[in-house]
Design a protein around this motif. Structure first.
Motif: not given
Length: 257
Positions: A107-120
């Motif tokens: 279960m992923a909540v809020h900030r867990a949806l943002i991955f930096n850097p994208p594509g890594e």
């Protein structure tokens, strides 16, 4: 005297039993504080502990990623509470992948949806199902229930007034995403953002919660939950537990809808 000794033994036995022992299933909540999401955790932790007591499951809470250095198999679900995948390093990522492939739930909540850097780490971004684009300032808006058959909506009205960050996403990375909740962009200003940034909204279809089957496991995602005060809201907590229950067990979907 015998009654006194019996009372002492009962008390000792009670102290020896760990909190939330013998629950229906085990849940790991990983809540790593970060730049924009740190004060939520002290509010969220007691609410999850109460959730575990009320619903009878075992809870392990972690402030860091060390559980991913060990065995995740005892857990029916792993909750990434404002904890994105970039917090996991090296072999920890393989541990999560193996857990999901063995049938584990995330279960992923809020900030867990943002991955930096994208594509890594493409696997994790596909686990979430959509990649983050931008979000405007916190505003009140109307949330629509798109899937009343899913447990994360059972205690919500068909239209729900909510105040949050309304994340925008790129096109889905995976087929088969089932939208649970969406936000009505006519009820807030999608362009209201900080100087130097641009947000334009997503239009009529703007999902904020969804679920899917992925790589052998179950995944529930909710973008809601930016401010600490939201963890005092019974409707939000019911939304979280409904999603968690399905993530851990696969149960609760109402096929009548």
């Amino acid at each position: 005297m015998k009654r006194f000794l019996l009372s002492v033994l009962v008390c000792l036995a009670c102290f020896a039993v760990p909190a939330f022992a013998q629950g229906a299933f085990k849940v790991l909540v990983v809540a790593i504080p970060n730049r924009y999401h740190h004060d939520y955790a002290v509010v969220a932790k007691p609410q999850f502990e109460r959730m575990a007591q009320v619903h009878g499951f075992d809870l392990t809470w972690s402030w860091n990623s060390t559980p991913f250095d060990g065995d995740l198999s005892p857990y029916a679900a792993v909750v990434l509470l404002n904890t994105p995948g970039d917090e996991l390093k090296g072999a920890q990522r393989g541990t999560l992948e193996a857990y999901v492939r063995a049938g584990g739930g995330v279960m992923a909540v809020h900030r867990a949806l943002i991955f930096n850097p994208p594509g890594e780490w493409p696997w994790f971004e596909k686990l979430i199902g959509r990649s983050f684009r931008v979000h405007p300032m916190v505003q009140t808006a109307t949330v629509r229930v798109d899937d009343p058959s899913f447990p994360a909506t059972f205690n919500l009205p068909s239209r729900w007034i909510w105040t949050d960050e309304w994340y925008e996403f790129h096109d889905p990375l995976m087929p088969g995403l089932r939208t649970v909740l969406s936000v009505d962009e006519s009820t807030y200003d999608p362009t209201r953002i900080w100087p130097g940034q641009v947000a334009r909204g997503m239009g009529k279809d703007h999902p904020v919660a969804w679920y899917h089957a992925y790589d052998g496991g179950r995944v529930f995602v909710t973008a809601l939950g930016h401010t600490p005060a939201l963890y005092d809201d019974p409707a939000y907590l019911a939304h979280l537990y409904g999603g968690l229950w399905w993530t851990a067990t696969g149960r609760g979907i109402d096929d009548r809808h």
